[in-house]
Design an enzyme around this catalytic site. Structure first.
Site, PDB file in Angstrom:
ATOM      1  CG  HIS A  96      28.167   3.369 -23.443  1.00  0.00           C
ATOM      2  ND1 HIS A  96      27.307   2.480 -22.831  1.00  0.00           N
ATOM      3  CD2 HIS A  96      28.440   4.324 -22.515  1.00  0.00           C
ATOM      4  CE1 HIS A  96      27.075   2.871 -21.589  1.00  0.00           C
ATOM      5  NE2 HIS A  96      27.742   3.984 -21.377  1.00  0.00           N
ATOM      6  CG  PHE A  97      28.737   8.616 -24.879  1.00  0.00           C
ATOM      7  CD1 PHE A  97      28.694   8.091 -23.604  1.00  0.00           C
ATOM      8  CD2 PHE A  97      29.844   9.369 -25.239  1.00  0.00           C
ATOM      9  CE1 PHE A  97      29.713   8.316 -22.692  1.00  0.00           C
ATOM     10  CE2 PHE A  97      30.877   9.604 -24.335  1.00  0.00           C
ATOM     11  CZ  PHE A  97      30.814   9.073 -23.060  1.00  0.00           C
ATOM     12  NE  ARG A 142      36.543   7.665 -26.740  1.00  0.00           N
ATOM     13  CZ  ARG A 142      36.247   8.293 -25.612  1.00  0.00           C
ATOM     14  NH1 ARG A 142      35.227   9.130 -25.571  1.00  0.00           N
ATOM     15  NH2 ARG A 142      36.963   8.107 -24.526  1.00  0.00           N
ATOM     16  NE  ARG A 143      37.678  12.227 -27.198  1.00  0.00           N
ATOM     17  CZ  ARG A 143      38.199  11.403 -26.292  1.00  0.00           C
ATOM     18  NH1 ARG A 143      39.261  10.680 -26.601  1.00  0.00           N
ATOM     19  NH2 ARG A 143      37.674  11.312 -25.083  1.00  0.00           N
ATOM     20  CG  HIS A 183      30.119   8.710 -14.385  1.00  0.00           C
ATOM     21  ND1 HIS A 183      30.101   7.892 -15.486  1.00  0.00           N
ATOM     22  CD2 HIS A 183      29.292   8.126 -13.492  1.00  0.00           C
ATOM     23  CE1 HIS A 183      29.321   6.856 -15.264  1.00  0.00           C
ATOM     24  NE2 HIS A 183      28.815   6.971 -14.057  1.00  0.00           N
TER      25      HIS A 183
END
Length: 561
Positions: A383-384, A448-449, A232
């Site tokens: 978001h990233f 995701r992934r 983070h």
């Protein structure tokens, strides 16, 4: 140790010339960053095409190889090399650098470079398809972890150079406040060092012995906790250089001044306090952590809203004051006075705007109940891409338009400026489409992934397919923006006309309150940070070591979930 640049002890605010040896070092870091942008961007494009269901990777390339290259090259390599190069340039410009410090910094560069090459080689050979989070029990080749360790240690070496630069300047200027930009670099480097201790311990103590066969199992929960202790604050390590540009460079570019030196320093200190002891909000769904400690760290996570709002207030105060000095009338007349045709301002400003929805998404991610809805969905990826790939990258691009020609002794021409504006618009359109589709698909449960191939034929995939196609369209537009940005980089580096480009460092408003001397009390800032970390992590880490399972054996197949 004598400084390579002579400092005038009667002056506090200085803008020092950057020598050719310095320029070569700084440009080496930035060049690696732009090469990484091209490689990582191509991998991102391939991912979106595969997820659309209309494209198959050639030559037997595995989807998770591509996914790992994209994450490692863009999330770790590009950002770290650009930030370290920018840090060095900022310190060299404000406090100077000696020949010996320059030599030590080169050692850090080559250590980071060879570590990157080692990690990249194992990924390309299919021996490290573990994503940039490299979660256990997925196990990579030992060379992958050794390469990561070299990158971290190399960055530490450069960080020590930054700290020594400031210490030498302070000795030459007793009782004077440090330049704001140097203060900010010191805070960000300090945050990086403290945070990366977690991943360094995980790599050196857990992953390398485990990958070499000296340990049969690995404590998965401990390894994930150590990663997110680092993971983070890594986001803020990416973000704070953008804040440096917003606070210090943007006011100069628009013809204004820094609203408040004290406010800027306090916001950076608060980011140091509240960026590290918050990793559990990435582990809200993991059963091995007591909910009380999750609650405490979620609370600390929300505290970063304070320096973010301080930054927004300071920036828009600067915009309004500058606009009114230029004759703006009415409530929003100052908005028209901003230099919208200057890419050095436009690209970072779009990044600022993108941080509004990005910040809202961050609050959702860190909120326990809402996190349960979007955890491990492609919402998080969206978001990233709003925060790092839009806010941070557009600001980095904005920095490049003046930093590269300044270091290379060239000019930002009107033609390149126009290309930059086009590039910023392309990037914004592509990212809006792709990230927006990711957010919506995530709310519908798209993981995701994953390439989605495991779900082929299911009703859910039919529901996601339109958003998968939108991701591919947005990714294609983004890759066009990447090609254009790399072209601009080459143009600014080698072919732009010879000349001088300003390294914009703004001065503070004349009537601003004096900066308190206690901002230079580094023992106090470090001490408070350590206390917060120990309070947030000591008991839960002891519980994890004592009560989590003895360990997990490695998976022998590269799946990213």
């Amino acid at each position: 140790m004598a400084l390579a640049k002579k400092l005038d002890p009667t002056k506090v605010t200085q803008s020092l010339p950057i020598s050719k040896p310095e320029s070569r070092l700084y440009m080496s870091f930035i060049s690696v960053a732009f090469i990484s942008l091209l490689i990582g961007g191509l991998m991102g494009l391939l991912q979106t095409l595969v997820r659309s269901g209309k494209f198959t990777l050639p030559f037997g390339i595995d989807y998770y190889q591509v996914l790992t290259v994209h994450g490692v090259i863009l999330g770790l390599v590009l950002t770290t090399f650009f930030i370290v190069g920018f840090h060095l340039a900022a310190m060299g410009k404000t406090v100077g650098i000696s020949e010996q410090q320059l030599r030590v910094a080169w050692i850090g560069f080559w250590m980071m470079f060879f570590g990157t090459a080692m990690a990249a080689t194992t990924i390309l050979l299919g021996e490290a398809s573990v994503l940039y989070t490299f979660y256990a029990p997925l196990r990579a080749h030992p060379v992958f972890y050794i390469g990561l360790a070299l990158v971290i240690v190399g960055s530490w070496i450069v960080g020590f150079v930054n700290w020594h630069q400031l210490a030498v300047w302070k000795k030459a200027h007793p009782g004077k406040k440090s330049p704001l930009l140097a203060f900010m670099v010191t805070i960000n480097t300090l945050m990086w060092f403290i945070a990366s201790l977690g991943v360094a311990v995980a790599v050196l103590v857990q992953f390398i012995p485990w990958s070499l066969g000296y340990a049969e199992t690995i404590n998965v929960l401990l390894s994930r906790t150590l990663f997110w202790y680092f993971g983070h604050p890594l986001v803020y390590f990416w973000l704070l250089p953008a804040y440096m540009a917003w606070y210090v460079m943007i006011p100069k570019i628009i013809g204004g001044k820094i609203f408040s030196d004290s406010l800027a320093r306090m916001s950076f200190v608060l980011f140091l306090f509240f960026s590290i002891p918050v990793g559990f909000h990435h582990q809200l769904t993991e059963p091995g952590i007591d909910p009380t400690w999750k609650f405490i760290q979620v609370t600390l996570t929300m505290m970063v809203v304070i320096p973010s709002l301080m930054t927004a207030f300071s920036l828009f105060a600067t915009f309004e004051i500058t606009g009114r000095r230029k004759g703006a009338k009415g409530l929003f007349g100052w908005f028209k006075k901003l230099p919208w045709k200057d890419v050095r301002f436009l690209a970072p400003f779009i990044g600022m705007l993108a941080f509004i929805p990005g910040g809202i998404g961050g609050i959702i991610n860190a909120s326990h109940q809402m996190n349960s809805l979007i955890h491990n969905t492609i919402w998080v990826t969206g978001h990233f891409h709003l925060t790092v790939a839009t806010t941070v990258m557009l600001t980095f691009f904005g920095i490049s338009y003046w930093l590269i020609p300044h270091l290379r002794g060239r000019k930002l021409t009107p033609q390149i400026n126009r290309l930059g504006i086009i590039q910023a618009i392309i990037w914004t359109v592509g990212m809006t489409i792709m990230s927006g589709a990711m957010h919506i698909a995530g709310l519908l449960g798209a993981p995701r992934r994953s390439s989605y191939s495991e779900y082929a034929g299911g009703d859910q995939v039919t529901e996601w397919i339109g958003y998968q196609m939108a991701q591919a369209i947005g990714g294609t537009i983004l890759f066009i923006g990447i090609i254009l940005m790399v072209y601009i980089f080459i143009k600014l580096t080698f072919f732009a006309p010879k000349g001088e480009e300003e390294f914009p460092i703004a001065e503070e408003e004349e009537d601003a309150e004096p900066t308190p001397a206690w901002f230079e009390n580094w023992k106090m800032w470090i001490g408070i940070t350590i206390v917060l970390i120990l309070a947030a992590y000591t008991i839960p880490v002891i519980d994890i070591i004592q009560h989590s399972p003895l360990g997990s054996k490695p998976f022998d197949f590269p799946i990213g979930r």
